[in-house]
Design a protein around this motif. Sequence first.
Motif, PDB file in Angstrom:
ATOM      1  N   GLN A  95      28.310  35.854  51.478  1.00 30.82           N
ATOM      2  CA  GLN A  95      29.634  36.404  51.186  1.00 30.82           C
ATOM      3  C   GLN A  95      30.559  35.423  50.472  1.00 30.82           C
ATOM      4  OE1 GLN A  95      30.787  37.857  55.057  1.00 30.82           O
ATOM      5  NE2 GLN A  95      29.138  39.361  55.071  1.00 30.82           N
ATOM      6  N   LYS A  96      30.403  34.130  50.687  1.00 29.60           N
ATOM      7  CA  LYS A  96      31.230  33.178  49.940  1.00 29.60           C
ATOM      8  C   LYS A  96      30.870  33.187  48.452  1.00 29.60           C
ATOM      9  CE  LYS A  96      32.137  29.917  53.717  1.00 29.60           C
ATOM     10  NZ  LYS A  96      31.967  28.524  54.188  1.00 29.60           N
ATOM     11  N   LEU A  97      29.582  33.357  48.156  1.00 28.34           N
ATOM     12  CA  LEU A  97      29.177  33.487  46.760  1.00 28.34           C
ATOM     13  C   LEU A  97      29.834  34.717  46.128  1.00 28.34           C
ATOM     14  CD1 LEU A  97      25.344  32.667  46.946  1.00 28.34           C
ATOM     15  CD2 LEU A  97      27.090  31.313  45.768  1.00 28.34           C
ATOM     16  N   ASN A  98      29.824  35.826  46.870  1.00 31.44           N
ATOM     17  CA  ASN A  98      30.453  37.042  46.361  1.00 31.44           C
ATOM     18  C   ASN A  98      31.948  36.840  46.149  1.00 31.44           C
ATOM     19  OD1 ASN A  98      27.944  38.227  46.601  1.00 31.44           O
ATOM     20  ND2 ASN A  98      28.409  39.296  48.499  1.00 31.44           N
ATOM     21  N   ALA A  99      32.580  36.147  47.090  1.00 31.67           N
ATOM     22  CA  ALA A  99      34.016  35.889  46.969  1.00 31.67           C
ATOM     23  C   ALA A  99      34.316  35.019  45.748  1.00 31.67           C
ATOM     24  CB  ALA A  99      34.531  35.218  48.242  1.00 31.67           C
ATOM     25  N   PHE A 100      33.490  34.008  45.528  1.00 37.38           N
ATOM     26  CA  PHE A 100      33.665  33.144  44.355  1.00 37.38           C
ATOM     27  C   PHE A 100      33.506  33.957  43.072  1.00 37.38           C
ATOM     28  CE2 PHE A 100      31.870  30.135  41.187  1.00 37.38           C
ATOM     29  CZ  PHE A 100      32.951  29.281  41.084  1.00 37.38           C
ATOM     30  N   LEU A 101      32.530  34.854  43.049  1.00 35.12           N
ATOM     31  CA  LEU A 101      32.326  35.726  41.898  1.00 35.12           C
ATOM     32  C   LEU A 101      33.565  36.575  41.628  1.00 35.12           C
ATOM     33  CD1 LEU A 101      30.267  37.068  39.827  1.00 35.12           C
ATOM     34  CD2 LEU A 101      29.815  38.733  41.646  1.00 35.12           C
ATOM     35  N   LEU A 102      34.118  37.168  42.684  1.00 33.84           N
ATOM     36  CA  LEU A 102      35.253  38.084  42.534  1.00 33.84           C
ATOM     37  C   LEU A 102      36.531  37.370  42.102  1.00 33.84           C
ATOM     38  CD1 LEU A 102      34.637  40.234  45.735  1.00 33.84           C
ATOM     39  CD2 LEU A 102      34.371  41.010  43.379  1.00 33.84           C
ATOM     40  N   VAL A 103      36.771  36.197  42.711  1.00 40.00           N
ATOM     41  CA  VAL A 103      38.035  35.497  42.473  1.00 40.00           C
ATOM     42  C   VAL A 103      37.984  34.658  41.205  1.00 40.00           C
ATOM     43  CG1 VAL A 103      39.650  33.790  43.397  1.00 40.00           C
ATOM     44  CG2 VAL A 103      38.633  35.493  44.928  1.00 40.00           C
ATOM     45  N   HIS A 104      36.887  33.925  41.004  1.00 38.97           N
ATOM     46  CA  HIS A 104      36.879  32.919  39.941  1.00 38.97           C
ATOM     47  C   HIS A 104      36.084  33.316  38.698  1.00 38.97           C
ATOM     48  CE1 HIS A 104      39.066  29.987  42.302  1.00 38.97           C
ATOM     49  NE2 HIS A 104      38.264  30.217  43.335  1.00 38.97           N
ATOM     50  N   GLU A 105      35.095  34.183  38.827  1.00 41.86           N
ATOM     51  CA  GLU A 105      34.337  34.603  37.641  1.00 41.86           C
ATOM     52  C   GLU A 105      34.892  35.901  37.065  1.00 41.86           C
ATOM     53  OE1 GLU A 105      30.307  34.168  37.000  1.00 41.86           O
ATOM     54  OE2 GLU A 105      30.441  32.037  37.402  1.00 41.86           O
ATOM     55  N   LEU A 106      34.963  36.935  37.901  1.00 44.60           N
ATOM     56  CA  LEU A 106      35.456  38.224  37.414  1.00 44.60           C
ATOM     57  C   LEU A 106      36.982  38.283  37.404  1.00 44.60           C
ATOM     58  CD1 LEU A 106      32.959  40.626  39.235  1.00 44.60           C
ATOM     59  CD2 LEU A 106      32.771  39.619  36.954  1.00 44.60           C
ATOM     60  N   GLU A 107      37.602  37.463  38.231  1.00 42.08           N
ATOM     61  CA  GLU A 107      39.074  37.384  38.329  1.00 42.08           C
ATOM     62  C   GLU A 107      39.697  38.750  38.624  1.00 42.08           C
ATOM     63  OE1 GLU A 107      39.990  35.503  34.534  1.00 42.08           O
ATOM     64  OE2 GLU A 107      40.149  33.567  35.547  1.00 42.08           O
ATOM     65  N   ILE A 108      39.133  39.417  39.638  1.00 41.33           N
ATOM     66  CA  ILE A 108      39.656  40.729  40.027  1.00 41.33           C
ATOM     67  C   ILE A 108      40.103  40.748  41.486  1.00 41.33           C
ATOM     68  CG2 ILE A 108      38.345  42.035  38.310  1.00 41.33           C
ATOM     69  CD1 ILE A 108      36.283  42.640  40.473  1.00 41.33           C
ATOM     70  N   ALA A 109      40.077  39.601  42.163  1.00 37.82           N
ATOM     71  CA  ALA A 109      40.444  39.554  43.579  1.00 37.82           C
ATOM     72  C   ALA A 109      41.306  38.335  43.858  1.00 37.82           C
ATOM     73  CB  ALA A 109      39.190  39.531  44.462  1.00 37.82           C
ATOM     74  N   THR A 110      42.057  38.416  44.953  1.00 40.40           N
ATOM     75  CA  THR A 110      42.793  37.266  45.460  1.00 40.40           C
ATOM     76  C   THR A 110      42.055  36.781  46.711  1.00 40.40           C
ATOM     77  OG1 THR A 110      44.217  38.703  46.794  1.00 40.40           O
ATOM     78  CG2 THR A 110      44.967  38.161  44.576  1.00 40.40           C
ATOM     79  N   GLU A 111      42.663  35.899  47.471  1.00 39.08           N
ATOM     80  CA  GLU A 111      41.985  35.403  48.664  1.00 39.08           C
ATOM     81  C   GLU A 111      42.926  35.330  49.855  1.00 39.08           C
ATOM     82  OE1 GLU A 111      41.463  31.046  49.217  1.00 39.08           O
ATOM     83  OE2 GLU A 111      41.702  30.946  47.029  1.00 39.08           O
ATOM     84  N   ILE A 112      42.327  35.525  51.019  1.00 36.49           N
ATOM     85  CA  ILE A 112      42.981  35.150  52.272  1.00 36.49           C
ATOM     86  C   ILE A 112      42.503  33.757  52.628  1.00 36.49           C
ATOM     87  CG2 ILE A 112      43.290  35.661  54.718  1.00 36.49           C
ATOM     88  CD1 ILE A 112      44.590  37.750  52.997  1.00 36.49           C
ATOM     89  N   LYS A 113      41.169  33.595  52.683  1.00 35.23           N
ATOM     90  CA  LYS A 113      40.563  32.285  52.942  1.00 35.23           C
ATOM     91  C   LYS A 113      39.174  32.300  52.330  1.00 35.23           C
ATOM     92  CE  LYS A 113      40.741  28.199  55.004  1.00 35.23           C
ATOM     93  NZ  LYS A 113      41.731  27.162  54.621  1.00 35.23           N
ATOM     94  N   ILE A 114      39.069  31.919  51.069  1.00 38.81           N
ATOM     95  CA  ILE A 114      37.816  32.054  50.348  1.00 38.81           C
ATOM     96  C   ILE A 114      36.747  31.082  50.852  1.00 38.81           C
ATOM     97  CG2 ILE A 114      38.404  30.434  48.497  1.00 38.81           C
ATOM     98  CD1 ILE A 114      37.060  32.403  46.535  1.00 38.81           C
ATOM     99  N   ASP A 115      37.166  29.931  51.381  1.00 37.52           N
ATOM    100  CA  ASP A 115      36.202  28.937  51.864  1.00 37.52           C
ATOM    101  C   ASP A 115      36.166  28.903  53.391  1.00 37.52           C
ATOM    102  OD1 ASP A 115      38.746  27.953  52.134  1.00 37.52           O
ATOM    103  OD2 ASP A 115      38.280  25.929  51.398  1.00 37.52           O
ATOM    104  N   TYR A 116      36.327  30.066  53.991  1.00 39.36           N
ATOM    105  CA  TYR A 116      36.368  30.181  55.455  1.00 39.36           C
ATOM    106  C   TYR A 116      35.100  29.625  56.094  1.00 39.36           C
ATOM    107  CZ  TYR A 116      36.422  32.472  60.047  1.00 39.36           C
ATOM    108  OH  TYR A 116      36.374  32.740  61.396  1.00 39.36           O
ATOM    109  N   ARG A 117      35.265  28.865  57.171  1.00 41.83           N
ATOM    110  CA  ARG A 117      34.150  28.351  57.959  1.00 41.83           C
ATOM    111  C   ARG A 117      34.155  29.019  59.323  1.00 41.83           C
ATOM    112  NH1 ARG A 117      36.742  23.976  56.068  1.00 41.83           N
ATOM    113  NH2 ARG A 117      37.507  23.442  58.144  1.00 41.83           N
TER     114      ARG A 117
END
Length: 445
Positions: free
Chosen positions: A361-383
């Motif tokens: 899911q972090k890979l997907n989040a990175f894709l959405l926020v930084h590659e496709l630039e269609i999402a924001t984040e609450i905590k993209i690097d959540y542990r």
Amino acid sequence: MVELANLLADRHAALSISVLIITTTSSTAAVPHPAAPRITLLHLTDENPPPAAAAGSVFAKIEARKPQIREAVSAAIGRSPDGARLAGLVLDMFCTSMADVAGEFGVPYYIFFTSAASDLGFISHIQQLHDESGFDVAEFEGNELAVPSWARPIPRWAFPPNIVNKEWLQLLYRIARVFRRARGILVNTVRELESCAVDSLSFTKVHPVGPILNLKAGAAAAAGGGGVPEEEAIEWLDRQPESSVVFLCFGSMGAFREEQVLEIANGLEASGLRFLWVLRRPGPEGTRAGPTDYQDVREVLPKGFVDRTAGVGRVMGWAPQTIILAHKAVGGFVSHCGWNSTLESLWFGVPMATWPMYAEQKLNAFLLVHELEIATEIKIDYRNGEIVTAEEVERGVRRLMERDCSREERLKKFSDCIKKALMDGGSSSASIAEFIEGCKSSGGM
């Protein structure tokens, strides 16, 4: 897998499909109904499991099913119409050990990869680096890793959390090697969404066949668990202004401990935004048990929260996600970034705020926020185990609901693309036709 069978059968009148479904006594997911009589569902239950399936990982349990699966394939061939032959086996990534069964029957095997093509590219690349140069991603200490299926280098924090587990990593390598030997890989994605990844995957034929979604699945899901009933939640949405509600849902395995629940509640209340929150009880610590619904959600929420927010929010248990995402009142989606949820959000054109929790899911989040630039984040690097503060939640949901014309235009473009992909002349429609022609040329049709 059943939705894929429905899709294939719809595209070729001579195609008969048997779907082997391995269920367990604890299985709760509803299986979609086949859309054509040429699709047969064969359930292999674990009421009397093979001895080797009594313990171990899901892969070991499936491996122990090999004799049953071999027998089921033989039976399916026996039921086939005169003149029909076996064209091949399509395997889920958890069932890659069944590639041997395809070899025994003298037919090719294909993989159905239900995550993103960019995730497939990451897996295949680290396996190739390992086999060719001894690269150990678990020991990788750099800040980012260049991967051909990604336009940008992937930061270390975006790697799947299990990557540090050597046993799990060796298993991932074995799976990736089976992928490379497949006649082809069907990926639940759309070329226009992940063109960089699809074009980079040259080790076998890749068929982007998405989006494969069960958009009617929500109708059978009942809410409850001490929160508002499903009918009441939908009626409440009906009374809200268009695009005004933040929907929070973290997938079938997503749940938080009480300390994190309190922070989310406080952040939502401080934001003043309208919200619909799916809140579930995590399984007992130290077990693999999935989330369940609360008898009464008030037991974990701040005292008076439900009453104070009654005018702007609702808290519910298990929810019909697709029905809610389709509602005109929903203007933002706080998500764990599972690939199904991502595709559903894209389909309905709902902006996302990423809160990835496990697996890829972090890979997907990175894709959405930084590659496709269609999402924001609450905590993209959540542990896992980390506490996201109320201030972070408040800031994240506010940012999600703010107008961003550029982001909205990109989201609309991708939403339109995935809706057109399966139409006549669409990219996924063409890819499915190419896959079926490949099956025919293998001599099985």
